[in-house]
Write a protein that holds these residues in place. Structure first.
Motif, PDB file in Angstrom:
ATOM      1  N   THR A  63      -2.228  -4.842  -1.550  1.00  0.00           N
ATOM      2  CA  THR A  63      -3.129  -5.223  -0.460  1.00  0.00           C
ATOM      3  C   THR A  63      -3.106  -4.239   0.706  1.00  0.00           C
ATOM      4  N   THR A  64      -2.135  -3.332   0.731  1.00  0.00           N
ATOM      5  CA  THR A  64      -2.084  -2.342   1.810  1.00  0.00           C
ATOM      6  C   THR A  64      -2.476  -0.945   1.340  1.00  0.00           C
ATOM      7  N   ALA A  65      -2.817  -0.811   0.072  1.00  0.00           N
ATOM      8  CA  ALA A  65      -3.212   0.494  -0.467  1.00  0.00           C
ATOM      9  C   ALA A  65      -4.587   0.893   0.091  1.00  0.00           C
ATOM     10  N   TYR A  66      -4.875   2.176   0.036  1.00  0.00           N
ATOM     11  CA  TYR A  66      -6.140   2.666   0.594  1.00  0.00           C
ATOM     12  C   TYR A  66      -6.915   3.499  -0.419  1.00  0.00           C
ATOM     13  N   MET A  67      -8.189   3.697  -0.146  1.00  0.00           N
ATOM     14  CA  MET A  67      -9.076   4.411  -1.064  1.00  0.00           C
ATOM     15  C   MET A  67      -9.490   5.787  -0.549  1.00  0.00           C
ATOM     16  N   LEU A  68      -8.746   6.332   0.400  1.00  0.00           N
ATOM     17  CA  LEU A  68      -9.070   7.651   0.924  1.00  0.00           C
ATOM     18  C   LEU A  68      -8.016   8.654   0.476  1.00  0.00           C
ATOM     19  N   ASN A  69      -8.437   9.893   0.256  1.00  0.00           N
ATOM     20  CA  ASN A  69      -7.488  10.927  -0.135  1.00  0.00           C
ATOM     21  C   ASN A  69      -6.860  11.565   1.100  1.00  0.00           C
ATOM     22  N   PHE A  72      -9.076  12.235   4.019  1.00  0.00           N
ATOM     23  CA  PHE A  72      -9.722  11.031   4.559  1.00  0.00           C
ATOM     24  C   PHE A  72     -11.153  10.868   4.055  1.00  0.00           C
ATOM     25  N   ARG A  97      -5.496   1.586  -5.986  1.00  0.00           N
ATOM     26  CA  ARG A  97      -5.679   2.578  -4.921  1.00  0.00           C
ATOM     27  C   ARG A  97      -4.382   3.326  -4.623  1.00  0.00           C
ATOM     28  N   HIS A  98      -4.349   4.018  -3.524  1.00  0.00           N
ATOM     29  CA  HIS A  98      -3.210   4.861  -3.135  1.00  0.00           C
ATOM     30  C   HIS A  98      -2.262   4.054  -2.265  1.00  0.00           C
ATOM     31  N   ASN A 100       0.624   2.716   0.286  1.00  0.00           N
ATOM     32  CA  ASN A 100       1.020   3.040   1.646  1.00  0.00           C
ATOM     33  C   ASN A 100       2.327   2.289   1.937  1.00  0.00           C
ATOM     34  N   ARG A 103       3.047   0.793   5.542  1.00  0.00           N
ATOM     35  CA  ARG A 103       2.215  -0.378   5.843  1.00  0.00           C
ATOM     36  C   ARG A 103       2.659  -1.586   5.016  1.00  0.00           C
TER      37      ARG A 103
END
Length: 130
Positions: A63-69, A72, A97-98, A100, A103
């Protein structure tokens, strides 16, 4: 993606039988490369939150992962047989996703699930004990 990994000397970088080159390291991608990284992150989270279950740790990471490389911009998918990344990646390409870790460790809300929750879910799909 593109993890610098140790390579056994009996395996060539191309993995072709005709390739007799031996190197100590190679750039490799895939779930085999992400697994040790995510496992290490799970261990770190467990050391910070000793009361968290495996489901809670998974929830925090997802739930804290992100979709930006690292630039950004949205993660792109590498097209097979090409060195270019022309398409935006879908969940089938990047999974959850990636991660974090910073976080994830300070997360205020996690989704925990136990055996009873799984059984209730399966029963809602009309599964039976058989």
């Amino acid at each position: 993606m593109n993890i610098l990994a140790a390579l056994p000397p009996i395996v060539s970088p191309t993995r072709l039988k005709s390739d007799k080159i031996s190197v100590e390291f190679n750039i490799i991608s895939g779930t085999s490369m992400s697994c040790p990284h995510v496992s290490g992150l799970a261990a770190l989270l467990k050391s910070v939150h000793r009361d968290w279950s495996p489901s809670a740790i998974k929830s925090a990471l997802m739930t804290t992962a992100y979709m930006l490389n690292n630039k950004f911009t949205p993660i792109r998918d590498v097209v097979a047989g090409s060195s270019s990344s022309s398409n935006l990646a879908t969940p089938f390409a990047f999974g959850s996703r990636h991660v974090n870790p910073e976080r994830a460790s300070g997360l205020g809300l996690i989704y925990d699930i136990g055996t009873e929750d799984y059984l209730n879910y399966l029963c809602s799909l009309n599964y039976t004990s058989s």
